[in-house]
Design a protein around this motif. Structure first.
Motif, short mmCIF file in Angstrom:
data_model
loop_
_atom_site.label_atom_id
_atom_site.label_comp_id
_atom_site.label_asym_id
_atom_site.label_seq_id
_atom_site.Cartn_x
_atom_site.Cartn_y
_atom_site.Cartn_z
N TYR A 78 0.86 -0.73 -0.41
CA TYR A 78 0.17 0.19 -0.19
C TYR A 78 0.57 1.05 0.10
O TYR A 78 2.34 0.67 0.32
N GLN A 107 -2.66 0.54 -4.34
CA GLN A 107 -2.21 -0.78 -4.08
C GLN A 107 -1.82 -2.40 -4.86
O GLN A 107 -2.55 -1.64 -6.12
N TRP A 109 -0.51 -5.98 -5.74
CA TRP A 109 -0.58 -7.40 -5.27
C TRP A 109 -0.07 -8.21 -5.66
O TRP A 109 0.07 -7.76 -7.09
N MET A 151 -0.25 4.11 7.72
CA MET A 151 -1.78 3.42 7.42
C MET A 151 -2.72 4.06 6.82
O MET A 151 -3.74 3.37 6.44
N TYR A 153 -2.82 4.80 3.63
CA TYR A 153 -2.97 4.56 2.52
C TYR A 153 -4.33 3.12 2.42
O TYR A 153 -4.40 2.45 1.06
N MET A 154 -3.99 2.67 3.53
CA MET A 154 -4.59 1.05 3.70
C MET A 154 -6.82 1.86 3.02
O MET A 154 -6.86 1.39 4.79
N ALA A 156 -9.30 2.54 4.15
CA ALA A 156 -11.05 1.41 5.16
C ALA A 156 -12.28 2.61 4.69
O ALA A 156 -13.47 1.83 5.31
N GLN A 240 -8.96 -11.05 9.51
CA GLN A 240 -9.90 -9.94 8.47
C GLN A 240 -10.80 -11.15 7.98
O GLN A 240 -10.44 -11.38 7.86
N ILE A 271 1.25 -7.43 8.97
CA ILE A 271 1.41 -5.76 8.32
C ILE A 271 2.93 -5.13 8.70
O ILE A 271 2.88 -5.09 10.71
N VAL A 303 3.42 0.69 2.86
CA VAL A 303 2.73 -0.35 4.06
C VAL A 303 3.02 -1.63 2.85
O VAL A 303 2.96 -1.65 1.68
N VAL A 305 1.77 -5.67 3.56
CA VAL A 305 0.76 -7.16 4.08
C VAL A 305 1.94 -8.50 3.85
O VAL A 305 2.09 -8.04 2.08
#
Length: 334
Positions: A78, A107, A109, A151, A153-154, A156, A240, A271, A303, A305
């Motif tokens: 992220y 993000q 992946w 954080m 940038y994550m 939610a 999660q 994380i 970040v 993960v």
């Protein structure tokens, strides 16, 4: 060396004894049983919540189960990108990137799918993949969030939608069938912007590090190497389990086709902050849309993960109408 049957004038294989025939039958039976057992392997009861509701026959002849199931090892980065550069690729879209501290939240992946429904029903279907995505909102309702920590940038925020922008896929164990199934089904069902040409992808672990390298059409695209968050001081581990709204995820309108759909996730996520002293990423601007865009956007990780038990279920697009909906609409029209 293998014997290949040719024209009639070519010699046939030598006859085999009855004992050898029995051995061949036994070996074939074992192989068939093993092959059948190699189908969907993940027995986590979480997936039992999402029974099959239908199938889609893709252009490559594969029948894709819906909802689609995937189990994987995941590394997700992220971070932030230059908003002006990202906006160049949204000029003709109806959505706009979410801003965090004035920059676009991105993000990246890195997916090592160990078990999927992308391929023949009778075999396990692993493949490798990387995509980059970002939270968006309608252009009529832009969302600007403060940058309070990496954080941030994550994102939610419930107002944000999940937008997958570009994807490349590669074979695991030199088997091109699952990634081609993922490309065909992904493009045709959800409109995922998956390039039709397979990438050469390597993913693995080296002690306390994870790495991912992708080449596409003969050019290096992206390379990542990072210390596993589990082995990083100050790591935060978060279990999660999330199910999105049925239309919270979407794809670009003009790349393949735009759909709105829902997903469910479950994972143990480790994380930690991205550390340039131990972590590195390189993106080649000369390598197709994936590399050109992500490099031009000037993506900077903040970040990292990691998860070894990541589970995904992707539901059919919310725009699909079942028979009862069609009948109801027809009655209203009358």
């Amino acid at each position: 060396n293998s014997w290949v049957q040719g024209p009639a004038e070519h010699p046939s294989p030598l006859p085999i004894s009855r004992a050898m025939a029995s051995l061949v039958v036994w070996a074939s039976t074992v192989a068939a049983a093993f092959h059948a057992a190699a189908a969907w392997q993940t027995k986590d009861p979480w997936f039992d919540k999402y029974p099959e509701t239908g199938r889609y026959l893709a252009s490559d002849g594969q029948k894709m189960r819906l909802p689609l199931r995937l189990a994987s090892h995941e590394t997700v980065l992220y971070g932030a990108a230059d908003m002006a550069e990202v906006m160049k690729d949204f000029e003709e879209e109806d959505f706009t990137p979410v801003s965090v501290g004035g920059r676009a939240a991105i993000q990246v992946w890195f997916n090592n799918f160990t078990d999927t429904d992308c391929g023949p029903e009778e075999k396990q279907n692993p493949y490798l993949e990387t995509w980059f995505s970002l939270p968006v909102t309608p252009k009529s309702a832009p969302l600007d969030l403060p940058l309070e920590s990496p954080m941030s940038y994550m994102v939610a925020d419930p107002r944000a939608l999940i937008w997958v922008h570009r994807v490349i896929c590669g074979a695991a164990f030199n088997d091109p069938v699952p990634p081609m199934g993922a490309i065909s089904g992904g493009r045709e069902v959800w409109g995922f912007p998956k390039h039709n040409k397979l990438a050469n992808i390597r993913s693995g672990y080296d002690g306390n590090f994870t790495s991912f390298h992708a080449e596409h059409m003969g050019k290096p695209v992206i390379s990542m190497r990072a210390q596993l968050p589990e082995h990083t001081p100050g790591v935060v581990t978060v279990p999660q389990e999330v199910e999105t709204a049925k239309d919270q995820c979407l794809t670009p309108r003009w790349s393949v086709k735009q759909t709105r759909y829902g997903q469910a996730f479950k994972a143990t996520m480790h994380i930690s902050p991205w550390d340039p002293k131990t972590d590195s990423i390189e993106v080649n601007r000369e390598a197709g849309e994936y590399g050109e865009m992500l490099s031009r956007w000037n993506f900077q990780p903040a970040v990292k993960v990691h998860s070894t038990d990541f589970k995904i279920v992707a539901f059919k697009p919310s725009g699909w109408l079942d028979e009862s909906s069609c009948e109801r609409d027809a009655n209203i029209a009358l």
